[in-house]
Motif scaffolding. Structure first.
Motif, PDB file in Angstrom:
ATOM      1  N   MET B 168       0.844  -1.204   0.000  1.00 21.02           N
ATOM      2  CA  MET B 168       0.000   0.000   0.000  1.00 21.02           C
ATOM      3  C   MET B 168       0.872   1.244   0.000  1.00 21.02           C
ATOM      4  O   MET B 168       0.642   2.184  -0.762  1.00 21.02           O
ATOM      5  N   ALA B 169       1.881   1.249   0.876  1.00 21.46           N
ATOM      6  CA  ALA B 169       2.754   2.421   0.995  1.00 21.46           C
ATOM      7  C   ALA B 169       3.441   2.699  -0.340  1.00 21.46           C
ATOM      8  O   ALA B 169       3.488   3.840  -0.801  1.00 21.46           O
ATOM      9  N   ASN B 170       3.931   1.634  -0.997  1.00 22.56           N
ATOM     10  CA  ASN B 170       4.587   1.811  -2.292  1.00 22.56           C
ATOM     11  C   ASN B 170       3.637   2.409  -3.318  1.00 22.56           C
ATOM     12  O   ASN B 170       3.990   3.333  -4.043  1.00 22.56           O
ATOM     13  N   ALA B 171       2.419   1.859  -3.349  1.00 24.32           N
ATOM     14  CA  ALA B 171       1.443   2.336  -4.332  1.00 24.32           C
ATOM     15  C   ALA B 171       1.124   3.812  -4.094  1.00 24.32           C
ATOM     16  O   ALA B 171       1.036   4.597  -5.039  1.00 24.32           O
ATOM     17  N   ILE B 172       0.964   4.193  -2.838  1.00 31.13           N
ATOM     18  CA  ILE B 172       0.642   5.590  -2.528  1.00 31.13           C
ATOM     19  C   ILE B 172       1.810   6.496  -2.933  1.00 31.13           C
ATOM     20  O   ILE B 172       1.620   7.531  -3.574  1.00 31.13           O
ATOM     21  N   THR B 173       3.031   6.078  -2.592  1.00 35.59           N
ATOM     22  CA  THR B 173       4.201   6.893  -2.929  1.00 35.59           C
ATOM     23  C   THR B 173       4.330   7.068  -4.442  1.00 35.59           C
ATOM     24  O   THR B 173       4.585   8.173  -4.929  1.00 35.59           O
ATOM     25  N   ILE B 174       4.123   5.981  -5.169  1.00 40.04           N
ATOM     26  CA  ILE B 174       4.224   6.084  -6.628  1.00 40.04           C
ATOM     27  C   ILE B 174       3.184   7.071  -7.155  1.00 40.04           C
ATOM     28  O   ILE B 174       3.476   7.942  -7.973  1.00 40.04           O
ATOM     29  N   SER B 175       1.951   6.959  -6.640  1.00 42.24           N
ATOM     30  CA  SER B 175       0.903   7.847  -7.158  1.00 42.24           C
ATOM     31  C   SER B 175       1.194   9.292  -6.764  1.00 42.24           C
ATOM     32  O   SER B 175       0.864  10.221  -7.496  1.00 42.24           O
ATOM     33  N   GLN B 176       1.828   9.492  -5.622  1.00 44.54           N
ATOM     34  CA  GLN B 176       2.221  10.852  -5.233  1.00 44.54           C
ATOM     35  C   GLN B 176       3.314  11.379  -6.159  1.00 44.54           C
ATOM     36  O   GLN B 176       3.255  12.521  -6.625  1.00 44.54           O
ATOM     37  N   ASN B 177       4.300  10.536  -6.431  1.00 44.46           N
ATOM     38  CA  ASN B 177       5.395  10.960  -7.302  1.00 44.46           C
ATOM     39  C   ASN B 177       4.921  11.250  -8.712  1.00 44.46           C
ATOM     40  O   ASN B 177       5.458  12.122  -9.390  1.00 44.46           O
ATOM     41  N   ARG B 179       2.327  12.673  -9.384  1.00 40.29           N
ATOM     42  CA  ARG B 179       1.741  14.019  -9.362  1.00 40.29           C
ATOM     43  C   ARG B 179       2.723  15.019  -8.738  1.00 40.29           C
ATOM     44  O   ARG B 179       2.324  15.939  -8.052  1.00 40.29           O
ATOM     45  N   LEU B 180       4.012  14.763  -8.940  1.00 37.00           N
ATOM     46  CA  LEU B 180       5.092  15.657  -8.485  1.00 37.00           C
ATOM     47  C   LEU B 180       5.106  15.852  -6.979  1.00 37.00           C
ATOM     48  O   LEU B 180       5.431  16.931  -6.486  1.00 37.00           O
ATOM     49  N   GLY B 181       4.721  14.820  -6.243  1.00 35.23           N
ATOM     50  CA  GLY B 181       4.712  14.929  -4.785  1.00 35.23           C
ATOM     51  C   GLY B 181       6.102  14.906  -4.177  1.00 35.23           C
ATOM     52  O   GLY B 181       6.255  14.976  -2.961  1.00 35.23           O
ATOM     53  N   ASN B 182       7.140  14.777  -5.044  1.00 34.03           N
ATOM     54  CA  ASN B 182       8.501  14.735  -4.506  1.00 34.03           C
ATOM     55  C   ASN B 182       9.387  15.803  -5.144  1.00 34.03           C
ATOM     56  O   ASN B 182      10.584  15.638  -5.257  1.00 34.03           O
ATOM     57  N   GLN B 183       8.776  16.929  -5.582  1.00 34.14           N
ATOM     58  CA  GLN B 183       9.574  17.886  -6.356  1.00 34.14           C
ATOM     59  C   GLN B 183      10.616  18.624  -5.518  1.00 34.14           C
ATOM     60  O   GLN B 183      11.663  18.981  -6.029  1.00 34.14           O
ATOM     61  N   ASP B 184      10.314  18.930  -4.267  1.00 37.14           N
ATOM     62  CA  ASP B 184      11.374  19.474  -3.421  1.00 37.14           C
ATOM     63  C   ASP B 184      11.217  18.923  -2.008  1.00 37.14           C
ATOM     64  O   ASP B 184      10.277  18.177  -1.722  1.00 37.14           O
ATOM     65  N   PHE B 185      12.131  19.284  -1.163  1.00 33.38           N
ATOM     66  CA  PHE B 185      12.174  18.668   0.156  1.00 33.38           C
ATOM     67  C   PHE B 185      10.868  18.866   0.924  1.00 33.38           C
ATOM     68  O   PHE B 185      10.355  17.939   1.550  1.00 33.38           O
ATOM     69  N   MET B 186      10.308  20.083   0.859  1.00 37.83           N
ATOM     70  CA  MET B 186       9.095  20.358   1.616  1.00 37.83           C
ATOM     71  C   MET B 186       7.906  19.533   1.122  1.00 37.83           C
ATOM     72  O   MET B 186       7.166  18.956   1.912  1.00 37.83           O
ATOM     73  N   GLU B 188       8.074  16.780  -0.419  1.00 31.52           N
ATOM     74  CA  GLU B 188       8.361  15.379  -0.113  1.00 31.52           C
ATOM     75  C   GLU B 188       7.966  15.060   1.328  1.00 31.52           C
ATOM     76  O   GLU B 188       7.380  14.029   1.632  1.00 31.52           O
ATOM     77  N   LEU B 189       8.281  16.013   2.197  1.00 35.48           N
ATOM     78  CA  LEU B 189       7.956  15.856   3.610  1.00 35.48           C
ATOM     79  C   LEU B 189       6.438  15.789   3.788  1.00 35.48           C
ATOM     80  O   LEU B 189       5.908  14.934   4.501  1.00 35.48           O
ATOM     81  N   ARG B 190       5.758  16.725   3.109  1.00 32.40           N
ATOM     82  CA  ARG B 190       4.295  16.763   3.221  1.00 32.40           C
ATOM     83  C   ARG B 190       3.697  15.469   2.669  1.00 32.40           C
ATOM     84  O   ARG B 190       2.810  14.879   3.268  1.00 32.40           O
ATOM     85  N   SER B 191       4.209  15.013   1.508  1.00 28.94           N
ATOM     86  CA  SER B 191       3.702  13.775   0.904  1.00 28.94           C
ATOM     87  C   SER B 191       3.870  12.604   1.857  1.00 28.94           C
ATOM     88  O   SER B 191       2.961  11.795   2.028  1.00 28.94           O
ATOM     89  N   ALA B 192       5.057  12.543   2.474  1.00 28.52           N
ATOM     90  CA  ALA B 192       5.316  11.422   3.388  1.00 28.52           C
ATOM     91  C   ALA B 192       4.324  11.453   4.546  1.00 28.52           C
ATOM     92  O   ALA B 192       3.777  10.419   4.942  1.00 28.52           O
ATOM     93  N   GLY B 193       4.065  12.639   5.066  1.00 24.99           N
ATOM     94  CA  GLY B 193       3.107  12.771   6.161  1.00 24.99           C
ATOM     95  C   GLY B 193       1.721  12.312   5.759  1.00 24.99           C
ATOM     96  O   GLY B 193       1.084  11.524   6.468  1.00 24.99           O
TER      97      GLY B 193
END
Lengths: 288, 254
Positions: B168-177, B179-186, B188-193
């Motif tokens: 589940m975690a992998n699938a969520i992270t991929i879907s976030q990425n 949609r550019l959920g990892n474009q900068d540190f902030m 990325e932090l928000r996405s992880a939360g």
């Protein structure tokens, strides 16, 4: 081909009388459902997501206790004591839609043996039954793999074995073909057909109109927690109003058949074809 | 962790009796720790590493990399033993520090090396067990040792659901990425939360769905299951017994 003949004299195995169920958050999932299930029949339940199919399943085996109304199994109202529920669940098995919600163990053997040991069988008897079902469902080739390395289709087969090994009288399948490739979907269909041949009552929830049209003895249409319509596949799929309400399409074979009847190619009085082959046969005979 | 799990399932020793493997690994471990001798440690390390690498589909390089993980901790721990704070300078190395000395003696260095050897050898014993035995088989051994049922049941469920939740975690992270959920540190932090928050909610839902499905199969408060059983082969038993005896002999007479 008269599907209903053999059921006419058979008894009602399960009956719902005005069953209502409301979740704790206030969602009314079932609003006065009346349903009779005949022993040995093939019943398809259709309806949009959120129409109450899954809740209905959990009500049938006593996981949910109706807020109003009654569930009768073999004409006896369900006894919601611990003992009564265990007795009911020995008779009614559910194969859940998502195997990951059902497979609790990483070992195929452990997984399949869980239910059968809960029936109170000895370890020897349980092992015998588990081995038999592993062979029957062709699980042997991946029985040594941990469940987290199994493919979707393999997990599904294990989750069916989970239930079959308990020898229930009735099995409920919640969208068994969801997320399966055609090959595995067909494999699951074959397993379900074999169950019916053994006289097990099968209730299936599905979105696949073609499959329901071909397979079911009877179809129940649900919408927003109520039963909109029920009848034979031929009756249901010619009930335009009910189909429109539940957003269901007609089966492809039926659509083409009706259109060919309308344009005069085929005779309206012919029995309704359920498979592409039957329809093809009509066309071939009609046009020669 | 996932790699270790995969290796355990593909090991050639997977279908050997888990109790025997546990006796072999833990027995050797006890002798090794009891003897505290460099020779015993080196022999253990060689035997366990050799057996693990040969029986598993693991390359020597990867095995060494696995060994490096605990080595870091060991080195840090050993420094405290090797280096002394002394009043007088010592024979190997002495650094004066405000009236006292940071000093290393031959004895303390030897002691430290021996400690690292014993620790590495012990780790190699446990790696042997984890790299040739699936978690489930280890649980079946714990069951035989009369480990409390509730712990076994918990370990069984946790082990299974590590993989489900990880998926589940992998699938969520991929879907976030996606949609550019990892474009900068902030972000990325928000996405992880957000991912963790969703994961918690979904895990709760999954656990309740799992409970329903177990109830549907007449669950009555105790998880009763059949374990796969692997017969004990006499040849293996003799092998394990003679190895342990040999180790014992080395520990006592060398």
């Amino acid at each position: 081909m008269q599907k209903n003949d053999r059921k006419d004299h058979n008894e009602i195995i399960l009956e719902l009388e005005n069953v209502c169920y409301t979740y704790e958050d206030g969602t009314e999932a079932l609003k006065g459902v009346n349903l009779k299930v005949v022993r040995g029949e093939k019943l398809a339940i259709m309806g949009a997501n959120g129409s109450g199919k899954s809740t209905l399943f959990l009500t049938l085996n006593g996981i949910h206790k109706p807020n109003k109304g009654m569930v009768l199994y073999n004409h006896i109202p369900v006894d919601y004591s611990r003992k009564g529920l265990l007795a009911l669940r020995k008779k009614i098995g559910i194969v859940f839609q998502d195997p990951d919600n059902q497979l609790f163990s990483a070992s195929v053997t452990q997984e399949i043996s869980f239910g059968v040991l809960n029936l109170g069988l000895s370890f020897e008897e349980a092992r015998e039954r588990v081995e038999k079902i592993i062979e029957e469902l062709n699980i042997t080739s991946f029985r040594d793999k941990p469940t987290h390395f199994l493919s979707g289709g393999q997990k599904k087969r294990v989750s069916i074995a989970d239930i079959l090994v308990m020898n229930p009288e009735m099995i409920l399948f919640d969208e068994p073909a969801a997320a399966l490739d055609p090959k595995h979907a067909r494999m699951i269909d074959e397993i379900i057909d074999q169950l019916s041949e053994k006289g097990i009552t099968v209730i299936l929830s599905t979105h696949d109109v073609n499959r329901a049209f071909l397979w079911a003895d009877r179809i129940v249409l649900m919408d927003e927690g109520s039963i909109v319509s029920e009848g034979t596949p031929d009756e249901i799929f010619t009930d335009e109003a009910a189909l429109a309400q539940t957003n269901l399409e007609k089966p492809t074979v039926l659509k083409i058949f009706e259109s060919l009847c309308k344009s005069g190619v085929l005779d309206r009085t012919l029995p309704v074809p359920h498979t592409a082959n039957e329809l093809e046969q009509y066309i071939r005979e009609g046009t020669v | 962790m996932i790699i270790i799990d995969k290796l355990a399932y593909s090991s050639r020793l997977r279908y050997k009796n888990p109790t025997l493997k546990a006796i072999f690994a833990v027995g050797t471990l006890l002798i090794c720790v009891g003897a505290r001798s460099s020779i015993v440690s080196v022999v253990t390390l060689a035997a366990m590493a050799g057996l693990t690498v040969l029986s598993s589909k693991i390359s020597i390089l990867r095995y060494l990399r696995l060994m490096l993980i605990p080595l870091g901790f060991m080195v840090l721990g050993t420094i405290a033993i090797v280096v002394n704070v002394a009043e007088a300078p010592m024979d190997l190395l002495s650094v004066p520090m405000g009236g006292k000395y940071l000093a290393v003696s031959h004895t303390s260095l030897n002691e430290g090396m021996r400690l690292v050897a014993v620790a590495l050898a012990s780790v190699s014993c446990l790696y042997f067990l984890t790299l040739t035995t699936s978690m489930l088989d280890i649980l079946s051994v714990l069951q035989k040792l009369r480990c409390p049922k509730i712990m076994i049941e918990l370990m069984m469920l946790i082990y299974r659901y590590i993989f489900v939740i990880l998926d589940m975690a992998n699938a969520i992270t991929i879907s976030q990425n996606c949609r550019l959920g990892n474009q900068d540190f902030m972000t990325e932090l928000r996405s992880a939360g957000q991912m963790l928050a969703v994961l918690l909610v979904r895990s709760m839902k999954k656990s309740s769905a799992l409970f329903d499905s177990m109830e549907s199969r007449c669950y009555d408060g105790e998880i009763k299951v059949l374990n796969e059983s692997y017969p004990v082969e006499i040849r293996d038993t003799i092998g394990v017994a003679s190895f342990l005896l040999m180790m014992l002999a080395i520990a006592m007479f060398l």
